[in-house]
Enzyme design. Sequence first.
Site, PDB file in Angstrom:
ATOM      1  N   GLY A   5       0.752  -1.135  -0.102  1.00  0.00           N
ATOM      2  CA  GLY A   5      -0.062  -0.123  -0.133  1.00  0.00           C
ATOM      3  C   GLY A   5       0.731   1.282  -0.306  1.00  0.00           C
ATOM      4  N   LYS A  21       0.522   0.222   6.792  1.00  0.00           N
ATOM      5  CA  LYS A  21       1.060  -0.934   6.460  1.00  0.00           C
ATOM      6  C   LYS A  21       1.774  -1.519   8.284  1.00  0.00           C
ATOM      7  CE  LYS A  21       3.485   0.388   3.169  1.00  0.00           C
ATOM      8  NZ  LYS A  21       3.076   1.619   3.000  1.00  0.00           N
ATOM      9  N   ASP A  61       5.896  -5.764   6.505  1.00  0.00           N
ATOM     10  CA  ASP A  61       4.997  -4.420   6.522  1.00  0.00           C
ATOM     11  C   ASP A  61       5.182  -3.814   5.007  1.00  0.00           C
ATOM     12  OD1 ASP A  61       7.568  -3.362   6.691  1.00  0.00           O
ATOM     13  OD2 ASP A  61       6.940  -1.806   7.804  1.00  0.00           O
ATOM     14  N   GLU A  99       8.896  13.828   4.565  1.00  0.00           N
ATOM     15  CA  GLU A  99       7.753  13.343   3.807  1.00  0.00           C
ATOM     16  C   GLU A  99       6.666  14.383   3.899  1.00  0.00           C
ATOM     17  OE1 GLU A  99       7.530   8.465   4.817  1.00  0.00           O
ATOM     18  OE2 GLU A  99       6.237  10.054   6.075  1.00  0.00           O
TER      19      GLU A  99
END
Length: 215
Positions: free
Chosen positions: A9, A15, A79, A150
Site C-alpha cells: 500500500g 502497513k 510490512d 515526507e
Amino acid sequence: MIQVIVLSGPIGAGKSSLTSILAEHLGTQAFYEGVDSNPVLPLYYKDMKRYTFLLNTYLLNHRLAQINQAIQEKNSVSDRSIYEDALFFKMNADSSVADPTEFKIYNDLLENMMEDTPGNPSKKPDLLIYIHVSLDTMLKRIKKRGRSFEQISTDPSLKDYYARLLKYYEPWYENYNASPKIMINGDKLDFVTNMNAQKEVLKEIDEKLREIGNL
C-alpha cells in the site's frame, strides 16, 4: 505450515500498524521496513533523480534479506512487499525522474533474484494484503506520523508526487499475480484507532487465509 504474509500500500496506508496487529493476532514474527534506519531515503526525497536507483537497489537488498529471514521463521508478517518497489521506480521512469535503462536493469535484477530455483524455498509470499487509501487519508496519516522529509508543508511538490503514486497502485494491485491477494479498505476501516474496524479487518484476513488453506 509455512505462512509468509506481506503488506502493501502507499505511504501512510497503515502497513506497519496492520503488521503489528496481524502478527499479534496470528502469533507470528513481524518484520518492518526500517524507514528510520534507511540512510538513502532522506537523500531520495531531496534529489529523486539522483538517488532513485541507489534507493531501490538498497531496498532490494534489504527486502531479500528479510524474505530469507522470514522463510526461516516459517510464519511471519512483513510490512512491505518487495514487488511494489518497482512501482515507485516505474513512476519515476515514466516521469523522467529516473533513467529508463536504470529501471530495466533494476527490474531484471529483481526478476532474477525472485526466480524459483530447484532445491531452494520459494521467495513468494503466501498472501499479499493491499491497503487501499484515498489521497486525503494518506496525507492525514503522513502528517500525523511526522517524518520531516515526507511533509508537504516542507515541500509542497510532494502532494503531486503522492497523488501520482496512488494512480499507480490500483493497476499494480490488479496485475499482481505472484500470490493470493486481498484488498482492505483503509478509508472505511480505520483499523489503527477503531477496535471494531480492526476486528472486521482481521475477520476478512482470516477468511482469506482459510480460503487459501493457510489457517
